[in-house]
Design a protein around this motif. Structure first.
Motif, mmCIF file in Angstrom:
data_model
loop_
_atom_site.group_PDB
_atom_site.id
_atom_site.type_symbol
_atom_site.label_atom_id
_atom_site.label_comp_id
_atom_site.label_asym_id
_atom_site.label_seq_id
_atom_site.Cartn_x
_atom_site.Cartn_y
_atom_site.Cartn_z
ATOM 1 N N PHE A 1 -1.826 28.693 13.933
ATOM 2 C CA PHE A 1 -3.070 28.481 13.187
ATOM 3 C C PHE A 1 -3.195 27.070 12.620
ATOM 4 O O PHE A 1 -4.168 26.774 11.933
ATOM 5 N N PHE A 2 -2.196 26.203 12.865
ATOM 6 C CA PHE A 2 -2.159 24.894 12.226
ATOM 7 C C PHE A 2 -2.175 23.774 13.271
ATOM 8 O O PHE A 2 -1.495 23.866 14.292
ATOM 9 N N VAL A 3 -2.936 22.711 12.992
ATOM 10 C CA VAL A 3 -2.938 21.527 13.854
ATOM 11 C C VAL A 3 -2.812 20.305 12.941
ATOM 12 O O VAL A 3 -3.726 19.979 12.180
ATOM 13 N N MET A 4 -1.644 19.633 13.035
ATOM 14 C CA MET A 4 -1.366 18.482 12.198
ATOM 15 C C MET A 4 -0.982 17.302 13.091
ATOM 16 O O MET A 4 -1.271 17.307 14.289
ATOM 17 N N ASN A 5 -0.308 16.296 12.501
ATOM 18 C CA ASN A 5 0.064 15.109 13.268
ATOM 19 C C ASN A 5 1.539 15.057 13.630
ATOM 20 O O ASN A 5 1.930 14.324 14.533
#
Length: 302
Positions: free
Chosen positions: A279-283
């Protein structure tokens, strides 16, 4: 003057699966497959079309978290109710769009409305994930409810179709600029287009250097400039497939080979690393671990 854009490649995924009680679901593309090629767009799910039987016990998707990006839900048929941890929510019906910025963290529920579960009927929607640049990934979560009647709609001459301007802008046949009502963090355009007449041509705006995607929900399209250049398959885009256009060139001309409904997605690429999980999209991976740590320890909603 730059030449017009041509098709770099087409992409499709025939796998159908369920998300909660939503079935069938087709992931048209995701960053897991295509990386930054589709930036700033991360993922596109096409849910349905399908029939919900009357008095159904199916509800939808129960509460789940997101962080680091936005979800854009476009309703084509049926009724969906949304509630999230900011206190926002409401009902989406055919033509409505929900633009939810998860930002630093949000929990939400997406379910068929009680009235729709009782009556049953046709259900179809698209959910698009839009990336946020690093500086905005931890922005406060918020919600844009875009009602069908409020979304600017350009009717083509002689009832040949229409263009709904959800985000960005579109120049109509009179040369007037029509602006969408969604607020975005990076420059992008989202158009919902219908061409009702076989043989109808349409010039669609696109800029040199931008990501440009066309997803065909139904019908059959042909790209005029690919026909001229000898593109394999005569530049034809089939139903439930997506065309990824070259970053070079300006604008694109398409022709409907039959009545068609499609999405045009344009955007300035976000030239940053993409690290996503669930559920997470980061760098980076450390930020993903932080999201799970916050979720586990009750610090997810800040």
């Amino acid at each position: 003057m730059n030449p017009r854009k041509t098709v770099a490649f087409t992409h499709h995924n025939d796998t159908k699966f369920a998300v909660g009680d939503f079935y069938p679901v087709q992931t048209v593309f995701s960053y897991h497959e295509l990386g930054g090629t589709t930036s700033p767009f991360l993922l596109l799910d096409h849910l349905g079309p399908a029939q919900l039987v009357p008095k159904s016990n199916k509800r939808g998707v129960h509460q789940h978290p997101h962080r680091g990006f936005e979800t854009v839900t476009i309703m084509y048929a049926g009724e969906l109710e949304h509630r999230d941890s900011t206190g926002a929510g409401g009902k989406l019906i055919s033509g409505d769009v929900q633009w939810m910025t998860a930002g630093s963290g949000i929990r939400h529920v997406e379910q068929y409305s009680d009235a729709f579960r009782e009556s049953g009927g046709r259900f179809e929607m698209v959910q698009l994930w839009v990336n946020l640049p690093a500086k905005d990934k931890m922005t406060a979560p918020h919600y844009q409810s875009l009602k069908n009647a409020e979304i600017p709609k350009v009717d083509l001459a002689d009832q040949k179709g229409f263009v709904r301007v959800i985000a960005g802008q579109y120049i109509d046949e009179a040369g007037q600029t029509v602006k969408g009502i969604a607020t975005t963090y990076t420059p992008m355009t989202v158009l919902d287009v219908a061409l009702n007449v076989s043989g109808e041509k349409l010039l669609l705006p696109a800029k040199h250097g931008e990501t440009t995607l066309i997803y065909l929900l139904s019908g059959r399209l042909q790209f005029e400039d690919d026909v001229k250049s000898g593109f394999e398959g005569s530049g034809v885009l089939e139903e439930n497939k997506m065309a990824v256009l070259s970053s070079h060139g300006d604008d694109v001309v398409i022709k409907a080979l039959q009545s068609s409904r499609f999405l045009l997605l344009r955007g300035q690429p976000i030239l940053e690393p993409i690290q996503g999980h669930g559920f997470f999209v980061m760098n980076n991976y450390e930020e993903i671990l932080e999201a799970y740590h916050d979720l586990e320890h009750g610090n997810f909603i800040r």
